[in-house]
Structure formats: structure tokens, C-alpha cells
Design a protein around this motif. Sequence first.
Motif, PDB file in Angstrom:
ATOM      1  N   GLN A   1     -26.485  29.396 -16.485  1.00  0.00           N
ATOM      2  CA  GLN A   1     -25.129  29.706 -16.034  1.00  0.00           C
ATOM      3  C   GLN A   1     -24.870  29.124 -14.637  1.00  0.00           C
ATOM      4  O   GLN A   1     -24.386  29.820 -13.743  1.00  0.00           O
ATOM      5  CB  GLN A   1     -24.923  31.219 -16.005  1.00  0.00           C
ATOM      6  CG  GLN A   1     -25.036  31.891 -17.368  1.00  0.00           C
ATOM      7  CD  GLN A   1     -24.945  33.400 -17.254  1.00  0.00           C
ATOM      8  OE1 GLN A   1     -25.911  34.071 -16.918  1.00  0.00           O
ATOM      9  NE2 GLN A   1     -23.760  33.943 -17.524  1.00  0.00           N
TER      10      GLN A   1
ATOM     11  N   ASP B   1     -21.274  29.497 -13.027  1.00  0.00           N
ATOM     12  CA  ASP B   1     -20.918  30.863 -12.641  1.00  0.00           C
ATOM     13  C   ASP B   1     -21.553  31.229 -11.303  1.00  0.00           C
ATOM     14  O   ASP B   1     -20.904  31.838 -10.440  1.00  0.00           O
ATOM     15  CB  ASP B   1     -21.343  31.843 -13.735  1.00  0.00           C
ATOM     16  CG  ASP B   1     -20.574  31.641 -15.023  1.00  0.00           C
ATOM     17  OD1 ASP B   1     -19.344  31.452 -14.938  1.00  0.00           O
ATOM     18  OD2 ASP B   1     -21.183  31.658 -16.099  1.00  0.00           O
TER      19      ASP B   1
ATOM     20  N   THR C   1     -19.563  37.538 -15.721  1.00  0.00           N
ATOM     21  CA  THR C   1     -20.272  36.423 -16.366  1.00  0.00           C
ATOM     22  C   THR C   1     -21.791  36.485 -16.277  1.00  0.00           C
ATOM     23  O   THR C   1     -22.473  35.980 -17.170  1.00  0.00           O
ATOM     24  CB  THR C   1     -19.830  35.082 -15.739  1.00  0.00           C
ATOM     25  OG1 THR C   1     -20.184  35.075 -14.340  1.00  0.00           O
ATOM     26  CG2 THR C   1     -18.333  34.879 -15.895  1.00  0.00           C
ATOM     27  N   ILE C   2     -22.325  37.091 -15.252  1.00  0.00           N
ATOM     28  CA  ILE C   2     -23.772  37.021 -15.007  1.00  0.00           C
ATOM     29  C   ILE C   2     -24.468  38.345 -15.278  1.00  0.00           C
ATOM     30  O   ILE C   2     -25.564  38.379 -15.846  1.00  0.00           O
ATOM     31  CB  ILE C   2     -24.035  36.583 -13.545  1.00  0.00           C
ATOM     32  CG1 ILE C   2     -23.513  35.153 -13.331  1.00  0.00           C
ATOM     33  CG2 ILE C   2     -25.515  36.669 -13.207  1.00  0.00           C
ATOM     34  CD1 ILE C   2     -23.474  34.721 -11.871  1.00  0.00           C
TER      35      ILE C   2
ATOM     36  N   ILE D   1     -25.917  39.324 -18.874  1.00  0.00           N
ATOM     37  CA  ILE D   1     -27.066  38.515 -19.282  1.00  0.00           C
ATOM     38  C   ILE D   1     -28.316  38.978 -18.553  1.00  0.00           C
ATOM     39  O   ILE D   1     -29.386  39.169 -19.165  1.00  0.00           O
ATOM     40  CB  ILE D   1     -26.799  37.023 -18.999  1.00  0.00           C
ATOM     41  CG1 ILE D   1     -25.701  36.484 -19.924  1.00  0.00           C
ATOM     42  CG2 ILE D   1     -28.082  36.204 -19.155  1.00  0.00           C
ATOM     43  CD1 ILE D   1     -26.068  36.429 -21.386  1.00  0.00           C
TER      44      ILE D   1
ATOM     45  N   ILE E   1     -28.833  30.486 -24.775  1.00  0.00           N
ATOM     46  CA  ILE E   1     -27.524  30.141 -24.200  1.00  0.00           C
ATOM     47  C   ILE E   1     -27.366  28.631 -24.133  1.00  0.00           C
ATOM     48  O   ILE E   1     -26.323  28.067 -24.496  1.00  0.00           O
ATOM     49  CB  ILE E   1     -27.358  30.760 -22.799  1.00  0.00           C
ATOM     50  CG1 ILE E   1     -27.277  32.275 -22.879  1.00  0.00           C
ATOM     51  CG2 ILE E   1     -26.104  30.211 -22.105  1.00  0.00           C
ATOM     52  CD1 ILE E   1     -27.324  32.967 -21.529  1.00  0.00           C
TER      53      ILE E   1
ATOM     54  N   LEU F   1     -24.124  39.079 -27.354  1.00  0.00           N
ATOM     55  CA  LEU F   1     -23.781  38.833 -25.955  1.00  0.00           C
ATOM     56  C   LEU F   1     -23.586  37.351 -25.684  1.00  0.00           C
ATOM     57  O   LEU F   1     -22.627  36.945 -25.011  1.00  0.00           O
ATOM     58  CB  LEU F   1     -24.875  39.397 -25.040  1.00  0.00           C
ATOM     59  CG  LEU F   1     -24.650  39.199 -23.541  1.00  0.00           C
ATOM     60  CD1 LEU F   1     -23.303  39.780 -23.105  1.00  0.00           C
ATOM     61  CD2 LEU F   1     -25.784  39.837 -22.752  1.00  0.00           C
ATOM     62  N   ILE F   2     -24.464  36.535 -26.219  1.00  0.00           N
ATOM     63  CA  ILE F   2     -24.342  35.096 -25.999  1.00  0.00           C
ATOM     64  C   ILE F   2     -23.054  34.563 -26.617  1.00  0.00           C
ATOM     65  O   ILE F   2     -22.392  33.680 -26.060  1.00  0.00           O
ATOM     66  CB  ILE F   2     -25.580  34.356 -26.537  1.00  0.00           C
ATOM     67  CG1 ILE F   2     -26.806  34.698 -25.673  1.00  0.00           C
ATOM     68  CG2 ILE F   2     -25.358  32.843 -26.563  1.00  0.00           C
ATOM     69  CD1 ILE F   2     -28.105  34.130 -26.181  1.00  0.00           C
TER      70      ILE F   2
ATOM     71  N   GLU G   1     -20.321  36.117 -26.739  1.00  0.00           N
ATOM     72  CA  GLU G   1     -19.243  36.460 -25.804  1.00  0.00           C
ATOM     73  C   GLU G   1     -19.218  35.496 -24.628  1.00  0.00           C
ATOM     74  O   GLU G   1     -18.153  35.073 -24.173  1.00  0.00           O
ATOM     75  CB  GLU G   1     -19.428  37.891 -25.296  1.00  0.00           C
ATOM     76  CG  GLU G   1     -19.158  38.967 -26.327  1.00  0.00           C
ATOM     77  CD  GLU G   1     -19.326  40.364 -25.731  1.00  0.00           C
ATOM     78  OE1 GLU G   1     -19.324  40.473 -24.490  1.00  0.00           O
ATOM     79  OE2 GLU G   1     -19.449  41.325 -26.499  1.00  0.00           O
ATOM     80  N   ILE G   2     -20.394  35.154 -24.131  1.00  0.00           N
ATOM     81  CA  ILE G   2     -20.492  34.264 -22.969  1.00  0.00           C
ATOM     82  C   ILE G   2     -20.114  32.837 -23.344  1.00  0.00           C
ATOM     83  O   ILE G   2     -19.440  32.121 -22.589  1.00  0.00           O
ATOM     84  CB  ILE G   2     -21.920  34.314 -22.382  1.00  0.00           C
ATOM     85  CG1 ILE G   2     -22.258  35.720 -21.902  1.00  0.00           C
ATOM     86  CG2 ILE G   2     -22.086  33.303 -21.246  1.00  0.00           C
ATOM     87  CD1 ILE G   2     -21.443  36.210 -20.739  1.00  0.00           C
TER      88      ILE G   2
END
Length: 305
Positions: A211, A214, A237-238, A241, A259, A289-290, A292-293
Amino acid sequence: MSLPALHGVVPILVTPFHEDGRIDEESLANLVEFNIAAGVHGLGVALGSEVFKFNEAERAQVTRVVIEAAAKRVPIVINSGAAGTDLAVFYSKAAEAAGADMLMVIPPSFMPVSPDEIFDYYKAIDAAVGIPVILQDVPQAPISPGLALKIAAECPNVKYIKVETLPVTSKVAAMAEQAGDRLTIFGGAGGSYFIEELRRGALGTMPFCSQPADFVAVWDAFRKGDQATARRHFDATIMAINRLAVQGGDIFYFIHKQILVRRGVIRTAVVRSPTTAIDRITAREIEELIAEIVPVATPFRQLAA
């Protein structure tokens, strides 16, 4: 305030592997390009790169690929710590000869050693190289502010320290108070306390590399004095994760690699054995979760020219 040569967001690269376990050089070059395009201030090869699972030829291979791919656009930090002083000197000299800009050196941690022995270890490494050295303070081998200051006073190449001993925020504050005029302080621990570390005197962090944009956005907002925006972006954003990545063992490797696979940067999320087995529920949570990111999965493609 002028910034030191190394500052800001310096991600530690994961090492991409082919399905058969070989190092995937094309994916690694892609990963360097992906991070530089995001505006990072440097890149590192260290424990987060699984270097402790490499043979010497693989260490040299990864160092070569990263340095060539970066092409002097950002400083490259190579971890050269080892369980023995002679071995650490060997790794340090090899990294410098390969073109590394800086070294990051963890103290010996396999067997307990005294502060005097840690000092002698860094003294030997410092005498063997001519590039900046980053001390790495970790829970297995902590470096007190007093010891860090002593090492820095006697070792002219020692310019930085990465603080990861818990509680990280308190350790960063103590290090800044006692050694901040001699050492540039970086946070670690995946960047989980990035904003808190910056408030206490750190001038950068060394997070994972999945990331980078971010982390750069958080850094930019904080440097502009907009801590509210920095916090909102970090939390959005962070944080999720990092929260999932510390559930147990080394699942953080798989999460960050997955990711990058979904973003089309690397081919596989293979982590070298031994590695934590991921149960069905955790695997589903990671996938959700991934998604979503990174809402849209991208096929692997070459990023570097």
C-alpha cells in the motif's frame, strides 16, 4: 525543517516466488516499479523480504534485481545483520559492493549478548563499510537509547535507527528525546503506529510494500500539518489490513502478497516454508478485506519498461 537523506516512506519489499519456490525476478522488478511510481522515498530488503530463508546466492540475486530495477531513483537499504559478527561484516561488504545505498543491521538475537558485545558488533561492521548504517531495534534484540547513542558516537556511518521494540510509541519518544539529535528515527512494525511515531519524533516508517500510495498520502498530509486528513486516510486504507495481519504467525506475508497479486503486480502469493497455515475462516476474512481494498482484480502484467 530540512529532511535527512533517508526519510518518509521506505517500504520493505516482499520477495515474490514462482510456484516452485524460485525467486520471480520479473515480479520483483514490477514491485520496485509499483512502489517508486507511488512516490516512496526509498526501498528496503530486510526481514519482511524473507531474507532469513535465503541462501547466499539468493541474497545476492534479490539485491541485484532491486538495485538494477530502482536505477538510482530512490535509496536502497539492504539488511545485512547476522547471528555472527564476521557473517554480518560479510553481508554488509557484499551489499555495499553490489551498490546498496545503506545498510540496516539487526543485532545478534539467536543467543543472548551483552550491550558491550552489541557495541563491538556494530563497531566491526562500521569499520568494514563506507555507507550509512541503520540500527534495527527489535523485541528479540532491543537497543536502548543510551546504547544507540554510544554506537552512533563511535561509529561514523551509523546515522539512523528503526525502532520496533514494544511499546513502539514510548520507545520512539524515548529515542527521540535521548538520541534524536544524532540519529534519524524510523518506525517499523508494519507502519501500524505511523502517525503516533511521527508525533513523537520519527521522520519516517518502513512498512510493507502493498500500500505505498496510501502511506505516502498519510506522510504528505502530516507534513503539511493536516493531521486530521492523515488520520482519516490511515484509518480508511491501512488500519484494517494491519489489524488482520497481526492475527498470528507470519500471515502478514500472505496478506500483503495477496494484495499485490490482486493488483497484478506479482504472480503468486507463495510464502516459503515454514509458514503459518491459514484456516478457512481467516482465509475468507482476508479475501473479503482485500476485495474492499482492491475492488477490481487485475491480471499480472509487466510494469517496468
